[in-house]
Design a protein around this motif. Structure first.
Motif, short mmCIF file in Angstrom:
data_model
loop_
_atom_site.label_atom_id
_atom_site.label_comp_id
_atom_site.label_asym_id
_atom_site.label_seq_id
_atom_site.Cartn_x
_atom_site.Cartn_y
_atom_site.Cartn_z
N LEU A 112 43.32 29.47 36.57
CA LEU A 112 44.48 30.20 37.08
C LEU A 112 44.62 31.57 36.43
O LEU A 112 44.82 32.58 37.11
N LEU A 113 44.50 31.63 35.10
CA LEU A 113 44.62 32.92 34.41
C LEU A 113 43.49 33.87 34.79
O LEU A 113 43.69 35.09 34.91
N ASP A 114 42.31 33.34 34.98
CA ASP A 114 41.17 34.15 35.37
C ASP A 114 41.37 34.75 36.76
O ASP A 114 41.06 35.92 37.01
N GLU A 115 41.93 33.97 37.66
CA GLU A 115 42.16 34.44 39.03
C GLU A 115 43.28 35.47 39.09
O GLU A 115 43.20 36.45 39.83
N LEU A 116 44.35 35.24 38.31
CA LEU A 116 45.50 36.13 38.40
C LEU A 116 45.32 37.41 37.62
O LEU A 116 45.63 38.51 38.11
N TRP A 117 44.82 37.32 36.39
CA TRP A 117 44.76 38.49 35.51
C TRP A 117 43.37 38.75 34.93
O TRP A 117 43.21 39.65 34.11
N ARG A 120 40.31 34.93 30.34
CA ARG A 120 39.75 33.61 30.02
C ARG A 120 39.98 33.31 28.54
O ARG A 120 39.74 34.17 27.69
N VAL A 295 47.97 22.54 37.71
CA VAL A 295 46.74 23.26 37.99
C VAL A 295 45.57 22.29 38.13
O VAL A 295 44.69 22.47 38.98
N GLU A 298 45.79 20.88 41.58
CA GLU A 298 45.44 21.90 42.57
C GLU A 298 43.93 22.12 42.61
O GLU A 298 43.33 22.23 43.69
N ARG A 299 43.27 22.17 41.45
CA ARG A 299 41.83 22.37 41.40
C ARG A 299 41.08 21.15 41.95
O ARG A 299 39.97 21.29 42.49
#
Length: 534
Positions: A112-117, A120, A295, A298-299
């Motif tokens: 999630l963090l990698d996709e949004l901002w 990693r 998350v 969701e994944r």
């Protein structure tokens, strides 16, 4: 005491001693000089230092975040409190493999963090520390909050009437009463993080290694038994010291305080400050507990419905990873966990009964023995099973019972710690009255003790089932390729590249999380005030 002692002697002490003996003996002679050789190696000193400081940092961070939550659950009454209490406890019974997988989905590549901002945090120490807070949040809330809820608030109010400020009253009255509980919680968090395996294995990458991970690497990958034996004894000594200090703090807490009914101390929040504190705790629970689990779910869906779940039913799609369809791991884990729970209830129930009827140093030593499987390397136990239980009359290497036996070792301490307070609360005069009226000891237990401890027994069974379901360190050695357990299946899938393997790992982790969560929610419905607290 005979049955628990025999069980631990055969299935715990014997395998561990055999591994240590193979590592430290040559031609029948003990090679104690290997301690100096191993501990002098720079890479081993780095492992020891990282194990210590990450456990200290994890403990401090957990206390910092969880103590406000302990206060909120102890002193505030608000809608959904019991459900939220169960929710924050779910991570504690989750397998470490699931915790690592959930944070990998949140903080790792493609997370999630990698996709949004584009950020990693996997393979960093922050991922490990946050996962440890997630895992141990409930330890502080249950241990400290459980006692805080039973402290009489009128003592602090009396100090305020006598002129003390709010902070001074808390520091002089409440804090000394809570200190043993805070110390006990901190020691338990330190113990769990000091022996961390699954979380570090998944999130830390090759750059970070705790004692437990290094023992696994030296045993399974390098076959360096002398190094593994030295590290096992170092961990054993450290865990023994931690448990001794923990037992002292628990005994101090039991003697020092007069407690009240928790229902008398909880009130609705009043004023902006208390509502702000409640909101802050709810936000921390949302971000640290609920978000990683959400998350993970969701994944597991992967944006394509239930494709990853359907792939779990196919042996052909996983021919390079499993001999059977991964979905069979669910049935295997449930069967193993049920048998392990039965073993843990018998052994732990007898041990708890023995601890309530005797006293002295021997009994205190027996009590400490029962806790050792929580801290001694599960990797060592699992590998010890393979090299010791290979000759008649205990040739169990090809037997399915080997996995439940290893899982039961971890379940027994939870059974003992859950049932012991309730058994100690049973008035001995009731048994004496039954005996005077002609009841045999067995009938007195059936008619007097059992009705009083029945709920605690169910809670103990639930905890033993949950921890058995998620046991990984020992099972990874002894689970057969055609009968994998859920944690072993997740680890194998994460160890292979490809979106399909990653998605299936998320799907299996979600299934394991849901089973553990349902078990815990059922426990919350039957839990009594005197059972299920550590």
């Amino acid at each position: 005491m005979a049955v628990p002692v025999a069980f631990f002697a055969v299935f715990f002490a014997y395998p561990v001693a055999a591994i240590v003996g193979r590592g430290l003996k040559a031609d029948g002679v003990w090679q104690f000089g290997r301690f100096g050789e191993v501990l002098a190696r720079p890479e081993i000193r780095d492992v020891l230092w990282f194990t210590l400081w990450q456990a200290l940092a994890s403990t401090a961070l957990t206390l910092l975040i969880a103590l406000p939550g302990a206060y909120v659950f102890a002193r505030f009454d608000f809608p959904g409190k019991q459900v939220l209490r169960a929710v924050v406890t779910v991570p504690f019974v989750l397998p470490t493999v699931v915790v690592g997988t959930a944070f990998l989905a949140l903080l790792g590549r493609g997370g999630l963090l990698d996709e949004l901002w584009g950020v990693r945090l996997d393979t960093t120490v922050w991922a490990i520390l946050l996962a440890h807070v997630f895992f141990n949040y409930a330890v502080v809330v249950r241990t400290v909050g459980g006692l805080w809820a039973q402290l009489d608030p009128r003592q602090e109010e009396a100090a305020r009437v006598l002129g003390a400020s709010r902070f001074a009253a808390w520091r002089r009255v409440t804090l000394p009463a809570l200190a043993p509980a805070v110390a006990a919680a901190a020691l338990m968090v330190f113990l769990f993080t000091f022996t961390s395996f699954g979380v570090v294995q998944i999130l830390g990458g090759p750059g970070f290694s705790t004692l437990e991970v290094e023992i696994y690497r030296q045993t399974a990958q390098l076959l360096a038994l002398p190094t593994a034996a030295v590290l096992t004894l170092v961990q054993f000594a450290a865990v023994g010291a931690i448990l001794a200090v923990h037992a002292w703090t628990v005994r101090r807490r039991e003697r020092a305080l007069k407690l009240v009914d928790p229902a008398q101390t909880a009130r609705r929040p009043q004023g902006a400050g208390q509502w702000t504190l409640l909101a802050g705790v709810l936000l921390s629970v949302l971000l640290l507990v609920l978000l990683p689990l959400a998350v993970l779910v969701e994944r597991s869906l992967g944006g394509s419905g239930f494709a990853y779940y359907r792939a779990l039913t196919s042996a052909d799609a996983n021919s390079g990873t499993f001999l059977v369809a991964p979905v069979e791991a669910i049935g295997n884990s449930l069967r193993y966990a049920l048998v392990a729970t039965l073993i843990a209830l018998v052994v732990g129930g007898l041990a708890a009964a023995a601890l309530t009827r005797r006293a002295g140093r021997l009994v205190r030593g027996f009590d400490a023995l029962l806790m050792l499987p929580l801290g001694v390397s599960a990797v060592t136990v699992g590998f010890g099973f393979l090299i010791t239980l290979d000759k008649p009359p205990l040739d169990l290497r090809t037997s399915w019972i080997l996995v439940p036996l290893a899982q039961a070792l971890v379940g027994v301490p939870f059974v003992v710690r859950t049932m012991l307070p309730v058994l100690r609360a049973v008035d001995a005069r009731l048994r004496e009255a039954a005996a005077v009226l002609g009841a045999s000891p067995l009938r007195a237990w059936r008619e007097v003790d059992f009705p009083l401890v029945r709920r605690a027994l169910l809670v103990a069974a639930g905890f033993a089932f949950a921890v058995s379901l998620g046991e990984f360190g020992a099972t990874v050695f002894i689970a057969r390729p055609d009968n994998p357990t859920l944690p072993v299946a997740v680890a194998r899938l994460l160890g292979r590249s490809g979106d399909l393997n990653y998605g299936q790992a998320m799907a299996l982790s979600t299934v394991l999380m849901l089973v553990c969560a349902v078990s815990l929610l059922l426990l919350e419905r039957i839990r009594t005030d005197r059972s299920g607290e550590f």
